[in-house]
Design an enzyme around this catalytic site. Structure first.
Site, mmCIF file in Angstrom:
data_model
loop_
_atom_site.group_PDB
_atom_site.id
_atom_site.type_symbol
_atom_site.label_atom_id
_atom_site.label_comp_id
_atom_site.label_asym_id
_atom_site.label_seq_id
_atom_site.Cartn_x
_atom_site.Cartn_y
_atom_site.Cartn_z
ATOM 1 N N ARG A 211 29.738 64.229 90.317
ATOM 2 C CA ARG A 211 28.530 64.798 89.458
ATOM 3 C C ARG A 211 28.754 66.008 88.859
ATOM 4 N NH1 ARG A 211 25.893 61.680 94.012
ATOM 5 N NH2 ARG A 211 25.185 59.981 93.147
ATOM 6 N N LYS B 85 29.893 70.605 73.855
ATOM 7 C CA LYS B 85 30.252 69.233 73.782
ATOM 8 C C LYS B 85 31.235 68.655 74.318
ATOM 9 C CE LYS B 85 27.318 68.795 69.303
ATOM 10 N NZ LYS B 85 27.211 68.159 68.064
ATOM 11 N N GLU C 244 37.358 73.387 59.406
ATOM 12 C CA GLU C 244 36.156 73.752 59.909
ATOM 13 C C GLU C 244 35.775 75.277 59.682
ATOM 14 O OE1 GLU C 244 34.070 72.376 61.998
ATOM 15 O OE2 GLU C 244 34.905 70.411 62.352
ATOM 16 N N LYS D 60 29.636 79.960 64.658
ATOM 17 C CA LYS D 60 28.895 78.759 65.605
ATOM 18 C C LYS D 60 28.170 78.923 66.780
ATOM 19 C CE LYS D 60 30.538 74.471 67.552
ATOM 20 N NZ LYS D 60 31.601 73.385 67.941
ATOM 21 N N GLU E 203 21.107 70.374 69.909
ATOM 22 C CA GLU E 203 21.153 69.813 68.356
ATOM 23 C C GLU E 203 19.616 69.011 68.365
ATOM 24 O OE1 GLU E 203 23.830 66.817 66.696
ATOM 25 O OE2 GLU E 203 25.083 68.727 67.220
ATOM 26 N N ARG F 103 21.177 73.180 64.800
ATOM 27 C CA ARG F 103 22.559 73.044 65.330
ATOM 28 C C ARG F 103 23.071 71.811 64.650
ATOM 29 N NH1 ARG F 103 25.387 72.649 71.275
ATOM 30 N NH2 ARG F 103 27.297 71.834 70.566
ATOM 31 N N ASN G 38 27.101 69.891 61.522
ATOM 32 C CA ASN G 38 27.787 68.534 60.989
ATOM 33 C C ASN G 38 28.013 68.261 59.520
ATOM 34 O OD1 ASN G 38 27.833 67.259 63.614
ATOM 35 N ND2 ASN G 38 25.578 67.489 63.672
ATOM 36 N N HIS H 35 30.564 66.052 58.207
ATOM 37 C CA HIS H 35 31.169 65.265 59.138
ATOM 38 C C HIS H 35 30.407 63.785 59.206
ATOM 39 C CE1 HIS H 35 32.531 69.095 60.725
ATOM 40 N NE2 HIS H 35 32.778 68.474 61.795
ATOM 41 N N HIS I 149 33.452 61.782 59.388
ATOM 42 C CA HIS I 149 33.873 61.099 60.825
ATOM 43 C C HIS I 149 33.957 59.498 60.645
ATOM 44 C CE1 HIS I 149 32.145 63.733 64.112
ATOM 45 N NE2 HIS I 149 33.387 64.079 63.609
ATOM 46 N N HIS J 122 41.395 65.426 61.862
ATOM 47 C CA HIS J 122 40.039 65.537 61.792
ATOM 48 C C HIS J 122 39.514 66.537 60.787
ATOM 49 C CE1 HIS J 122 35.700 66.409 63.011
ATOM 50 N NE2 HIS J 122 36.009 67.584 63.043
#
Length: 353
Positions: free
Chosen positions: A116, A138, A180, A215, A225, A229, A233, A236, A240, A257
């Site tokens: 946990r 993330k 990026e 960032k 987000e 935030r 993206n 993306h 993606h 990427h």
């Protein structure tokens, strides 16, 4: 060099990173210290890390996973969870993730869910992971070829950025991270964008720190987000989908990427021009800049149809709508924009021109 303060941790660079790691672990009384690496970082980066810390604390166990996006899935997590368990890991253990964005995403997810939740430290070793995965918390893995579908937002104890690891990378990997950095300028800082456009040195300490700071400023305002935030993206949504499609299509060249989101930023730049008033000159500047640094990818009609179909799995979607981040101008992004499907084909046609 000063650290960059994020929500619940700090990003340390260069000599400050080394000193902070040694002091933190020495005083934290962890029951076990584990290090997660991949085949590349075990060979090129682990010896340097061990040399920096061996006089201060011992590593109890090291586990190696296979590198690459295709191994960023739950089966790899199972192997790492089992290793932690077999080695006597408990809730007072520490996991150090030494690798690029794939490894720090997966390692952070593993640490966040083992017992946990145990403490973890990220040491990014690629330019992409230094300027992107280093901030924001993330973590997660892919579901099949669908990127980052499973995960949590959970902060590391700290992030340590050692630019000397960049000397172990091929230029293609450096360019991937540079995409990026260009994005950070496009969404938040036109002056930074212009300083990078004709840059040939893809990863200086100053530009790395600037990208991390941009960032971090965004993430600090919106940790989960829900609002601003989302601007991170940009490029993306289509990027993606392109990355996933190329990964799952045997006759397509697999794109890194940054290579995929470079395409995505040109495409979404076109959508910005059509829907948000981005000027034609700015659109051309965006296209010229990315094609100056990245080879043009080839897509036929079937490819494009499949890529568009993948958009329905994007994480930003809500109530069946595909939501885009677009630019009103260079340095100013807006979120939650819905795009008519016919514009996707127009955008690909513009990219091909």
């Amino acid at each position: 060099m000063e650290s960059i303060k994020s929500q619940s941790h700090e990003v340390y660079l260069e000599e400050l990173a080394e000193a902070t790691l040694r002091q933190f672990v020495a005083k934290s009384n962890y029951s076990k210290v584990f290090v997660l690496v991949d085949e590349n970082t075990k060979k090129h980066c682990l010896p340097l890390l061990v040399k920096k810390i061996e006089a201060q604390f011992a590593i109890d166990s090291i586990f190696e996973i296979k590198p690459g996006e295709e191994h960023k899935h739950i089966n790899t997590c199972m192997l790492v969870w089992q290793w932690l368990s077999d080695q006597g890991g408990d809730r007072k253990s520490l996991l150090i993730n030494l690798g690029g964005g794939v490894l720090t995403d997966l390692g952070g997810f593993v640490a966040s869910t083992f017992k946990r939740g145990i403490d973890f430290i990220n040491i990014p070793t690629t330019l992409l992971s230094m300027v992107d995965a280093s901030v924001g918390g993330k973590t997660g893995v892919d579901l099949g070829v669908l990127k980052n579908q499973i995960g949590v937002i959970n902060q590391p104890e700290m992030v340590l950025v050692l630019p000397e690891f960049l000397s172990t990378l091929e230029e293609r990997q450096l360019r991937s991270g540079f995409a990026e950095m260009l994005k950070h300028g496009l969404i938040k800082d036109e002056t930074y964008w212009k300083s990078l456009r004709d840059c040939s040195d893809y990863g200086t300490t100053n530009t790395i720190k600037k990208s991390i700071a941009i960032k971090n400023e965004v993430v600090t305002q919106d940790p989960t987000e829900q609002g601003i935030r989302k601007i991170l993206n940009f490029g993306h949504t289509l990027g993606h989908a392109i990355e996933s499609y190329c990964l799952d299509t045997p006759d397509k060249k697999t794109l890194l990427h940054g290579e995929a989101i470079a395409v995505g930023m040109i495409l979404e730049g076109y959508l910005s021009h059509k829907l948000q008033g981005l000027s034609g000159l700015s659109l051309q500047e965006i296209k010229d800049t990315f094609l100056n640094h990245f080879d043009r990818a080839e897509f036929n009609k079937q490819d494009i149809d499949c890529i568009i179909d993948l958009l329905k799995y994007d994480k930003k979607n809500s109530h069946g709508d595909v939501n885009f981040v677009l630019l009103q101008s260079i340095g100013k992004a807006v979120t939650d924009i819905k795009v008519p499907e016919d514009l996707f084909h127009e955008a690909f046609a513009y990219y091909k021109e």
